[in-house]
Design an enzyme around this catalytic site. Structure first.
Site, PDB file in Angstrom:
ATOM      1  N   LYS A  51     -35.418   2.249  -8.546  1.00 41.51           N
ATOM      2  CA  LYS A  51     -34.314   2.971  -8.774  1.00 41.51           C
ATOM      3  C   LYS A  51     -34.508   4.454  -7.926  1.00 41.51           C
ATOM      4  O   LYS A  51     -34.891   3.994  -6.322  1.00 41.51           O
ATOM      5  CB  LYS A  51     -35.529   4.271 -10.190  1.00 41.51           C
ATOM      6  CG  LYS A  51     -34.883   5.349 -11.022  1.00 41.51           C
ATOM      7  CD  LYS A  51     -34.054   4.479 -11.837  1.00 41.51           C
ATOM      8  CE  LYS A  51     -33.369   5.251 -12.942  1.00 41.51           C
ATOM      9  NZ  LYS A  51     -32.913   4.329 -14.499  1.00 41.51           N
TER      10      LYS A  51
ATOM     11  N   GLY B 220     -31.066  14.561 -27.737  1.00 42.08           N
ATOM     12  CA  GLY B 220     -30.094  15.066 -26.575  1.00 42.08           C
ATOM     13  C   GLY B 220     -28.679  13.253 -26.724  1.00 42.08           C
ATOM     14  O   GLY B 220     -29.225  12.187 -27.557  1.00 42.08           O
ATOM     15  N   VAL B 221     -27.502  13.437 -26.901  1.00 39.04           N
ATOM     16  CA  VAL B 221     -26.447  12.534 -27.787  1.00 39.04           C
ATOM     17  C   VAL B 221     -25.582  12.779 -26.053  1.00 39.04           C
ATOM     18  O   VAL B 221     -24.361  13.248 -26.613  1.00 39.04           O
ATOM     19  CB  VAL B 221     -25.821  13.481 -28.666  1.00 39.04           C
ATOM     20  CG1 VAL B 221     -27.323  13.124 -29.936  1.00 39.04           C
ATOM     21  CG2 VAL B 221     -25.778  15.281 -28.692  1.00 39.04           C
ATOM     22  N   GLY B 222     -25.672  12.088 -25.334  1.00 46.45           N
ATOM     23  CA  GLY B 222     -25.105  11.949 -23.636  1.00 46.45           C
ATOM     24  C   GLY B 222     -24.765  10.611 -24.487  1.00 46.45           C
ATOM     25  O   GLY B 222     -24.664   9.816 -25.443  1.00 46.45           O
ATOM     26  N   HIS B 223     -24.611   9.830 -23.204  1.00 45.12           N
ATOM     27  CA  HIS B 223     -23.618   8.374 -23.196  1.00 45.12           C
ATOM     28  C   HIS B 223     -24.848   8.113 -24.732  1.00 45.12           C
ATOM     29  O   HIS B 223     -24.309   7.037 -25.643  1.00 45.12           O
ATOM     30  CB  HIS B 223     -24.232   8.048 -22.188  1.00 45.12           C
ATOM     31  CG  HIS B 223     -23.050   8.497 -20.933  1.00 45.12           C
ATOM     32  ND1 HIS B 223     -23.257   9.393 -20.266  1.00 45.12           N
ATOM     33  CD2 HIS B 223     -21.827   7.651 -21.014  1.00 45.12           C
ATOM     34  CE1 HIS B 223     -22.727   8.947 -19.451  1.00 45.12           C
ATOM     35  NE2 HIS B 223     -21.528   8.461 -19.789  1.00 45.12           N
TER      36      HIS B 223
ATOM     37  N   TYR C  50     -25.437   9.444 -27.832  1.00 46.83           N
ATOM     38  CA  TYR C  50     -23.797   9.402 -29.010  1.00 46.83           C
ATOM     39  C   TYR C  50     -23.676   7.568 -29.830  1.00 46.83           C
ATOM     40  O   TYR C  50     -23.259   7.689 -30.851  1.00 46.83           O
ATOM     41  CB  TYR C  50     -22.654   9.925 -28.040  1.00 46.83           C
ATOM     42  CG  TYR C  50     -21.759   9.922 -28.794  1.00 46.83           C
ATOM     43  CD1 TYR C  50     -20.871  10.897 -29.475  1.00 46.83           C
ATOM     44  CD2 TYR C  50     -20.339   8.251 -29.117  1.00 46.83           C
ATOM     45  CE1 TYR C  50     -19.677  10.381 -30.262  1.00 46.83           C
ATOM     46  CE2 TYR C  50     -19.190   8.710 -29.679  1.00 46.83           C
ATOM     47  CZ  TYR C  50     -18.895   9.707 -29.797  1.00 46.83           C
ATOM     48  OH  TYR C  50     -17.949   9.579 -31.242  1.00 46.83           O
TER      49      TYR C  50
HETATM   50  P1  NAD Z   1     -26.856  11.598 -20.413  1.00 39.72           P
HETATM   51  O1  NAD Z   1     -27.168  11.872 -19.349  1.00 39.72           O
HETATM   52  O2  NAD Z   1     -25.190  10.578 -20.930  1.00 39.72           O
HETATM   53  O3  NAD Z   1     -27.439  12.225 -21.912  1.00 39.72           O
HETATM   54  C1  NAD Z   1     -28.516  12.522 -21.767  1.00 39.72           C
HETATM   55  C2  NAD Z   1     -28.614  14.260 -23.192  1.00 39.72           C
HETATM   56  O4  NAD Z   1     -29.550  14.541 -22.618  1.00 39.72           O
HETATM   57  C3  NAD Z   1     -27.367  15.115 -21.958  1.00 39.72           C
HETATM   58  O5  NAD Z   1     -26.666  15.324 -22.821  1.00 39.72           O
HETATM   59  C4  NAD Z   1     -28.335  16.358 -21.893  1.00 39.72           C
HETATM   60  O6  NAD Z   1     -27.518  17.061 -22.010  1.00 39.72           O
HETATM   61  C5  NAD Z   1     -29.210  16.113 -22.585  1.00 39.72           C
HETATM   62  N1  NAD Z   1     -30.559  16.836 -22.778  1.00 39.72           N
HETATM   63  C6  NAD Z   1     -31.304  17.028 -22.050  1.00 39.72           C
HETATM   64  N2  NAD Z   1     -32.460  17.650 -21.650  1.00 39.72           N
HETATM   65  C7  NAD Z   1     -32.527  17.851 -22.685  1.00 39.72           C
HETATM   66  C8  NAD Z   1     -33.289  18.028 -24.323  1.00 39.72           C
HETATM   67  N3  NAD Z   1     -34.031  19.065 -23.415  1.00 39.72           N
HETATM   68  N4  NAD Z   1     -32.885  18.949 -25.083  1.00 39.72           N
HETATM   69  C9  NAD Z   1     -31.928  17.891 -25.564  1.00 39.72           C
HETATM   70  N5  NAD Z   1     -30.850  17.271 -25.277  1.00 39.72           N
HETATM   71  C10 NAD Z   1     -31.259  16.731 -23.438  1.00 39.72           C
HETATM   72  O7  NAD Z   1     -27.867  10.665 -20.336  1.00 39.72           O
HETATM   73  P2  NAD Z   1     -27.901   8.961 -21.249  1.00 39.72           P
HETATM   74  O8  NAD Z   1     -27.298   7.457 -20.356  1.00 39.72           O
HETATM   75  O9  NAD Z   1     -27.609   9.193 -22.521  1.00 39.72           O
HETATM   76  O10 NAD Z   1     -29.407   8.144 -20.786  1.00 39.72           O
HETATM   77  C11 NAD Z   1     -30.110   9.193 -22.100  1.00 39.72           C
HETATM   78  C12 NAD Z   1     -31.679   8.605 -21.465  1.00 39.72           C
HETATM   79  O11 NAD Z   1     -31.318   6.770 -21.479  1.00 39.72           O
HETATM   80  C13 NAD Z   1     -32.523   8.734 -19.922  1.00 39.72           C
HETATM   81  O12 NAD Z   1     -33.259   8.776 -20.338  1.00 39.72           O
HETATM   82  C14 NAD Z   1     -32.122   7.341 -19.119  1.00 39.72           C
HETATM   83  O13 NAD Z   1     -33.031   7.133 -18.516  1.00 39.72           O
HETATM   84  C15 NAD Z   1     -32.492   6.655 -20.296  1.00 39.72           C
HETATM   85  N6  NAD Z   1     -31.404   5.742 -20.261  1.00 39.72           N
HETATM   86  C16 NAD Z   1     -30.384   4.890 -20.312  1.00 39.72           C
HETATM   87  C17 NAD Z   1     -29.573   4.182 -20.186  1.00 39.72           C
HETATM   88  C18 NAD Z   1     -28.495   3.804 -19.693  1.00 39.72           C
HETATM   89  O14 NAD Z   1     -27.711   2.543 -20.433  1.00 39.72           O
HETATM   90  N7  NAD Z   1     -27.125   4.746 -19.801  1.00 39.72           N
HETATM   91  C19 NAD Z   1     -30.185   2.633 -19.812  1.00 39.72           C
HETATM   92  C20 NAD Z   1     -31.933   2.784 -20.412  1.00 39.72           C
HETATM   93  C21 NAD Z   1     -31.787   4.020 -19.915  1.00 39.72           C
END
Ligand code: NAD
Length: 360
Positions: A88, A188-191, A194
């Site tokens: 990482k 958390g409704v990011g990538h 959502y």
């Molecule tokens: P992202 O940054 O797109 O979304 C994360 C969201 O969480 C953001 O919108 C942020 O504003 C919100 N957030 C942060 N702190 C918060 C809190 N205390 N309360 C509410 N919302 C909060 O990230 P992502 O790609 O959606 O990944 C989300 C999680 O999943 C991370 O921990 C990441 O390591 C894990 N993950 C992601 C992937 C992937 O393919 N993207 C794969 C495995 C694990």
């Protein structure tokens, strides 16, 4: 050089108990890039894991995060049956600030200097667009845009895998894997969050969401029937499932006593603040925990296609396997009366030990 005070460092003291192979610190004064790459284990193959950019309060927090995340990647790839190790990268800085091309090219050069022992990808704060800059300096990058021969953003595949993990958890808890009418909170409704909401909505779940970023809340609320709650209220909701999809360590001694759900299953890495303490606390409270590295492996399986010849059919098979694998872990946890996280780590480590013995 400015005068620098000599301070006590204890990096090896953190690496040794977690069994990391290598840690690289990088610093570029021209671009302001500074961060850490951790390589946890390369027995099964080169280490792969995303690059996170985050405003860490201090260096120790950044080191702790990258050590824990890379270790989780080792377990994730192993349990998913793919030949990759765990690594990482973290970059210390504001994730909302836009960086120029020179910044990301410099990061690519640092990745390249490891000669393929570490392969990068996107994570919180990085994207496929950024990876298309990084790839100008190194071939050791995945999650590249499809237009650049990559598999694109891994998050939709991650979200689908998490959805399968939720279904398996409901199956274990109720005997049926239907999510119809189940109350689910998504933090958390990011990538990933959502797209998880999209699957949950299609499956007929009642959904509650929280996010610190108002733009992400506006987007999800415009597209799906969700109830928006304040970020801190998410732990107190009367729901069946809590799905952490933001950052790690949200399952801790403060939050566990507040949870009313019977299942915790989500995408965030390292959900348990302390895997020994909080795995047991969840178990004692009768809350079923789907280990994060088991159900969020869809993204890394997808990225694996960029470094290893893997047909689309085989990729789908590996992803669909998340459902029976989650059930297998629940079974082992019950039979051996151990927390689910511990059961999953045993299975992941066994595959690595077997490979080690074959190597001699
Ligand atoms: P992202 O940054 O797109 O979304 C994360 C969201 O969480 C953001 O919108 C942020 O504003 C919100 N957030 C942060 N702190 C918060 C809190 N205390 N309360 C509410 N919302 C909060 O990230 P992502 O790609 O959606 O990944 C989300 C999680 O999943 C991370 O921990 C990441 O390591 C894990 N993950 C992601 C992937 C992937 O393919 N993207 C794969 C495995 C694990």
């Amino acid at each position: 050089m400015r005068s620098v005070e000599k301070k006590e460092a204890n990096v090896l003291g953190m690496m040794t108990p977690m069994e990391h192979e290598q840690v690289m610190f990088f610093n570029d004064t021209d671009t302001g890039l500074k961060g850490i790459i951790a390589i946890h284990n390369t027995v099964l193959g080169p280490s792969l894991g995303g690059c996170r950019i985050w405003n860490y309060e201090n260096e120790t927090d950044a080191l702790w995060d990258v050590l824990r995340l890379s270790r989780g990647m080792t377990f994730k790839s192993s349990i998913s049956g793919i030949d990759l190790g765990g690594g990482k990268a973290v970059i210390i800085g504001n994730h909302r600030e836009k960086r120029d091309e020179a910044f990301w090219r410099r990061f690519g050069k640092f990745v390249d200097s490891l000669n393929g022992k570490y392969i990068t990808a996107e994570d919180v704060g990085t994207s496929t667009d950024i990876m298309s800059i990084v790839m100008q300096e190194t071939k050791h990058v995945t999650g590249k845009p499809e237009s650049a021969g990559g598999t694109g953003d891994p998050s939709p595949v991650t979200a689908y895998g998490v959805f399968l993990g939720l279904k398996a958890s409901v199956k274990q808890a109720t005997g049926s894997d239907s999510l119809e009418g189940k109350r689910v909170s998504v933090q958390g409704v990011g990538h990933v969050g959502y797209t998880l909401v999209k699957h949950l909505s299609k499956a007929g779940a009642t959904i509650f969401v929280s996010d610190l970023n108002p733009a992400n809340i506006t987007r999800v609320a415009a597209d799906f029937p969700v109830t928006v709650v304040n970020p801190d209220d998410i732990y107190d909701l009367d729901v069946d499932i809590y799905a952490p999809c933001a950052l790690g360590a949200t399952i801790n001694s403060d939050t566990i006593s507040r949870l009313k759900c019977s299942i915790v299953a989500g995408a965030a890495n390292n959900q348990l603040a302390d895997e020994n303490v909080h795995g047991h606390m969840l178990m004692d409270r009768g809350i079923l925990y789907a280990p994060d590295f088991v159900i969020n492996a869809g993204g890394v399986i997808n990225c694996y296609r960029e470094v290893h010849e893997l047909s689309l059919e085989e990729t789908h098979r590996l992803i669909e396997n998340i459902y029976p694998r989650t059930l297998e872990i629940f079974r082992k946890s019950k039979e051996e009366n151990i927390p689910t996280q511990e059961a999953a780590i045993h299975i992941a480590m066994q595959r690595i030990e077997n490979a080690k013995q074959k190597l001699g």
